[in-house]
Structure formats: C-alpha cells, structure tokens
Design a protein around this motif. Sequence first.
Motif, PDB file in Angstrom:
ATOM      1  N   ALA A 108       0.836  -1.213   0.000  1.00  0.00           N
ATOM      2  CA  ALA A 108       0.000   0.000   0.000  1.00  0.00           C
ATOM      3  C   ALA A 108       0.869   1.262   0.000  1.00  0.00           C
ATOM      4  CB  ALA A 108      -0.931  -0.014   1.212  1.00  0.00           C
ATOM      5  N   VAL A 109       1.999   1.222   0.717  1.00  0.00           N
ATOM      6  CA  VAL A 109       2.912   2.371   0.729  1.00  0.00           C
ATOM      7  C   VAL A 109       3.486   2.588  -0.671  1.00  0.00           C
ATOM      8  CG1 VAL A 109       5.114   3.247   1.649  1.00  0.00           C
ATOM      9  CG2 VAL A 109       3.466   2.162   3.198  1.00  0.00           C
ATOM     10  N   VAL A 110       3.836   1.490  -1.351  1.00  0.00           N
ATOM     11  CA  VAL A 110       4.361   1.598  -2.721  1.00  0.00           C
ATOM     12  C   VAL A 110       3.301   2.220  -3.626  1.00  0.00           C
ATOM     13  CG1 VAL A 110       5.046   0.257  -4.763  1.00  0.00           C
ATOM     14  CG2 VAL A 110       6.049  -0.256  -2.520  1.00  0.00           C
ATOM     15  N   GLU A 111       2.046   1.788  -3.486  1.00  0.00           N
ATOM     16  CA  GLU A 111       0.964   2.359  -4.312  1.00  0.00           C
ATOM     17  C   GLU A 111       0.819   3.863  -4.065  1.00  0.00           C
ATOM     18  OE1 GLU A 111      -0.499   1.208  -6.941  1.00  0.00           O
ATOM     19  OE2 GLU A 111       0.799  -0.510  -6.581  1.00  0.00           O
ATOM     20  N   ARG A 112       0.913   4.264  -2.801  1.00  0.00           N
ATOM     21  CA  ARG A 112       0.840   5.708  -2.478  1.00  0.00           C
ATOM     22  C   ARG A 112       1.986   6.465  -3.156  1.00  0.00           C
ATOM     23  NH1 ARG A 112      -1.710   7.255   2.623  1.00  0.00           N
ATOM     24  NH2 ARG A 112      -3.633   6.046   2.661  1.00  0.00           N
ATOM     25  N   CYS A 113       3.195   5.883  -3.074  1.00  0.00           N
ATOM     26  CA  CYS A 113       4.360   6.540  -3.684  1.00  0.00           C
ATOM     27  C   CYS A 113       4.148   6.698  -5.186  1.00  0.00           C
ATOM     28  CB  CYS A 113       5.632   5.734  -3.420  1.00  0.00           C
ATOM     29  SG  CYS A 113       6.201   5.818  -1.715  1.00  0.00           S
ATOM     30  N   THR A 157      10.073  12.072   5.604  1.00  0.00           N
ATOM     31  CA  THR A 157       9.535  13.428   5.747  1.00  0.00           C
ATOM     32  C   THR A 157       8.030  13.343   5.521  1.00  0.00           C
ATOM     33  OG1 THR A 157       9.769  13.841   3.378  1.00  0.00           O
ATOM     34  CG2 THR A 157      11.655  14.443   4.781  1.00  0.00           C
ATOM     35  N   PRO A 158       7.285  14.398   5.892  1.00  0.00           N
ATOM     36  CA  PRO A 158       5.833  14.385   5.664  1.00  0.00           C
ATOM     37  C   PRO A 158       5.466  14.213   4.187  1.00  0.00           C
ATOM     38  CG  PRO A 158       6.418  16.124   7.198  1.00  0.00           C
ATOM     39  CD  PRO A 158       7.710  15.578   6.666  1.00  0.00           C
ATOM     40  N   GLU A 159       6.387  14.601   3.272  1.00  0.00           N
ATOM     41  CA  GLU A 159       6.113  14.442   1.834  1.00  0.00           C
ATOM     42  C   GLU A 159       6.047  12.972   1.457  1.00  0.00           C
ATOM     43  OE1 GLU A 159       8.362  16.864   2.963  1.00  0.00           O
ATOM     44  OE2 GLU A 159       6.578  18.113   2.691  1.00  0.00           O
ATOM     45  N   TRP A 160       6.783  12.117   2.179  1.00  0.00           N
ATOM     46  CA  TRP A 160       6.859  10.708   1.818  1.00  0.00           C
ATOM     47  C   TRP A 160       6.490   9.794   2.977  1.00  0.00           C
ATOM     48  CZ3 TRP A 160       6.657  10.085  -3.147  1.00  0.00           C
ATOM     49  CH2 TRP A 160       7.195  11.061  -3.989  1.00  0.00           C
ATOM     50  N   LEU A 161       7.453   9.271   3.720  1.00  0.00           N
ATOM     51  CA  LEU A 161       7.213   8.100   4.570  1.00  0.00           C
ATOM     52  C   LEU A 161       7.121   8.358   6.065  1.00  0.00           C
ATOM     53  CD1 LEU A 161       9.715   5.604   2.860  1.00  0.00           C
ATOM     54  CD2 LEU A 161       7.288   5.949   2.351  1.00  0.00           C
ATOM     55  N   ALA A 162       7.340   9.596   6.500  1.00  0.00           N
ATOM     56  CA  ALA A 162       7.284   9.849   7.951  1.00  0.00           C
ATOM     57  C   ALA A 162       5.918   9.425   8.497  1.00  0.00           C
ATOM     58  CB  ALA A 162       7.523  11.325   8.228  1.00  0.00           C
ATOM     59  N   ASP A 163       5.851   9.158   9.787  1.00  0.00           N
ATOM     60  CA  ASP A 163       4.572   8.828  10.422  1.00  0.00           C
ATOM     61  C   ASP A 163       3.529   9.864  10.015  1.00  0.00           C
ATOM     62  OD1 ASP A 163       5.891   6.793  11.757  1.00  0.00           O
ATOM     63  OD2 ASP A 163       5.037   7.304  13.713  1.00  0.00           O
ATOM     64  N   GLY A 164       2.421   9.405   9.447  1.00  0.00           N
ATOM     65  CA  GLY A 164       1.374  10.334   9.029  1.00  0.00           C
ATOM     66  C   GLY A 164       1.692  11.074   7.735  1.00  0.00           C
ATOM     67  N   GLY A 165       2.821  10.739   7.102  1.00  0.00           N
ATOM     68  CA  GLY A 165       3.214  11.380   5.841  1.00  0.00           C
ATOM     69  C   GLY A 165       2.296  10.958   4.695  1.00  0.00           C
ATOM     70  N   ARG A 166       2.496  11.619   3.536  1.00  0.00           N
ATOM     71  CA  ARG A 166       1.575  11.395   2.407  1.00  0.00           C
ATOM     72  C   ARG A 166       1.545   9.938   1.956  1.00  0.00           C
ATOM     73  NH1 ARG A 166       3.061  15.379  -2.370  1.00  0.00           N
ATOM     74  NH2 ARG A 166       5.053  14.321  -2.059  1.00  0.00           N
ATOM     75  N   ASP A 168       2.544   7.301   3.963  1.00  0.00           N
ATOM     76  CA  ASP A 168       2.544   6.368   5.105  1.00  0.00           C
ATOM     77  C   ASP A 168       1.182   5.696   5.218  1.00  0.00           C
ATOM     78  OD1 ASP A 168       3.426   5.045   7.421  1.00  0.00           O
ATOM     79  OD2 ASP A 168       2.568   6.603   8.712  1.00  0.00           O
ATOM     80  N   VAL A 169       1.216   4.426   5.537  1.00  0.00           N
ATOM     81  CA  VAL A 169       0.000   3.628   5.745  1.00  0.00           C
ATOM     82  C   VAL A 169       0.198   2.881   7.061  1.00  0.00           C
ATOM     83  CG1 VAL A 169      -1.369   1.696   4.844  1.00  0.00           C
ATOM     84  CG2 VAL A 169      -0.372   3.357   3.260  1.00  0.00           C
ATOM     85  N   PRO A 170      -0.815   2.860   7.932  1.00  0.00           N
ATOM     86  CA  PRO A 170      -0.627   2.156   9.206  1.00  0.00           C
ATOM     87  C   PRO A 170      -0.474   0.644   9.012  1.00  0.00           C
ATOM     88  CG  PRO A 170      -2.668   3.476   9.206  1.00  0.00           C
ATOM     89  CD  PRO A 170      -2.140   3.483   7.805  1.00  0.00           C
TER      90      PRO A 170
END
Length: 286
Positions: A108-113, A157-166, A168-170
């Motif tokens: 899911a994180v890859v799909e978001r990226c 960073t919030p732009e990518w993978l940080a907790d709650g970033g664009r 990031d998926v729980p």
Amino acid sequence: MRIDLHAHSTASDGTDSPAELVAAAAGAGLDVVALTDHDTTAGYAEAAAALRALPAGALTLVTGAELSCRGGDGIGMHLLAYLFDPDEPEFARERDLVRTDRVRRAQAVVERCRALGAPVTWEQVRRIAGDGSVGRPHVASALVEAGVVPTVGDAFTPEWLADGGRADVPKHELDPLEAVRLVRAAGGVAVLAHPGASKRGRTVSDRTVGELAAAGLAGLEVDHMDHDGPTRARLRDLASGLGLLATGSSDYHGSRKTVRLGDSTTDPAVYEELVGRATGAKPLTS
Ligand code: AMP
Ligand code: FE
Ligand code: FE
Ligand code: ZN
C-alpha cells in the motif's frame, strides 16, 4: 566491556546479513551485541552459526527482537524484547501477524508513492527487502534508487514516509501492555526502545511508561542517537523513579543509517541484571 543491545540485520531493515552483523560487532570491539530485528527472530540461526566461527569468548550474542506497538492513545512505540523463547507459541503467533501485515502495508505504501509520481515498484521493494521483515526503510531505499530522494533519511519526511506522511500507511501493531505481557510469558525481558525519539512523532507519556513498568517492563533505552542531552537526563530520572534499568545502544542498521555499532553502550551491571531476569534463553558466546 562494550555492550550494544540494539542492532538490525537483513532479517528486517538492516543492510548487514546476520553473519555480517556478528562479524562487524566483533570487528568493532564489542563484547556483547543484541540482534533485535523488527518483529522477527529469523536472523537467529545465521547469527549463531557465525558466532561459532569466532575465537572462543570473543563475542556474546543476545537474541532479541524489536516489537512494533501502538497504545490506545495512538502513540507508536518500539519494545525491545530480549532472551525470550522464540518458539513460545502465543508470542510467535503475534509476531507472525505483525510481519504478515507488513507485506500488505508495504504494498500500500508503494501504491501511495506511485500515485505521488515516484517510479518505484513492489517488485523492487521485494528485491531490496529479500526475505526480511519488510518496512518503510526498504521503500525508502527504493525511492533513493529511483532518484526521488538523495538518502533514506530524506524519505522520512511528511512528503513521503514519515509517520502520518503522504505515503505512510498504518500497519498492525501490538498493544504495548499486551506486548510486555507476551514477552514476559515467553521468558523474556522488555525494554522500551528510544522512548524520547521526538522526531519520529509523538512520544510516550510518563504515565504510560508508569503503566508499562507496573506490567513488568524492565527498562528504558536512555542512551540512543535520537535523544539529546536533556532528553537523556529526563529519561534517566524517569527510569530511576520507576525502578527501571537504563540501557544504551546504537540501533545500528548497517548502511541504512549513519550510526555505528557501539556508538552508545549499556553498563555491564545493567546487562547482567537483564540477563539474570530472563528465563526464555541464555546469551550465546563464541
Ligand atoms: P516501519 O517499521 O516500516 O514502520 O518503519 C520504521 C523504521 O523506519 C524504523 O525502525 C527505522 O529503522 C526507520 N526510520 C524511522 N524514522 C527514520 C528516519 N527519520 N530516518 C531513517 N530511518 C527512519
Ligand atoms: Fe528499523
Ligand atoms: Fe525502533
Ligand atoms: Zn531499531
């Protein structure tokens, strides 16, 4: 005695294989190293075999894991578990649930990226992670490979993978009180990892640390690269007020982070106390 109680291998998001980690620990002049991969014990056999290749008495290996937890207040925590019985079924099942969900979540994180325009693929992340417990650092390495960010750290960073970033998926995580109970029931000892690492997100409250202590938490990881001086002083006071041990460790991840083995270490008396409380496994010596 130089004792480093927190290190990762390719069994999770480190870049040294378990055998390479054992060799690197000996090479760094450590007397004790703990293998604490995220939610897995998959590196134990290879690390133990590598230990047997070292000169007698050169290095002691503490088997462990770093458990992904989240409290009812939504605050993420990492719990270091040492010297538990890896075959105890209830705890093994819970680790398995977390690892399985890591795969769904990483996809899911890859799909978001990809939706954000980064040309990374699941096949690429799967190749980078190998058969290790997959996590955001593997996606971060894919973003570096794709030229999206210059370093792994720049992906958090919030732009990518940080907790709650664009992107990031729980993921499925354990309740921390339940995790302490599982570790202890498997004969292990539990230490809260980097409890003051504020750049990773909101940090655990003193009240929650008190509840974990009452549930059988053994210690706090005080000396860690993500803690500044005042944070260490505050955590040391908190630990002593609650009767908790204070540990120190590098949280080595090979080339995925800049920290080196032994950059922070644990007092030998604290180490002996932790070992003395564990009934699930004994440290292994070369
Ligand atoms: P995950 O286990 O997939 O949720 O990813 C968390 C992991 O990402 C942590 O164990 C660290 O290894 C890594 N991490 C978290 N924040 C950072 C950061 N700012 N820079 C580099 N790595 C990080
Ligand atoms: Fe990690
Ligand atoms: Fe951690
Ligand atoms: Zn760690």
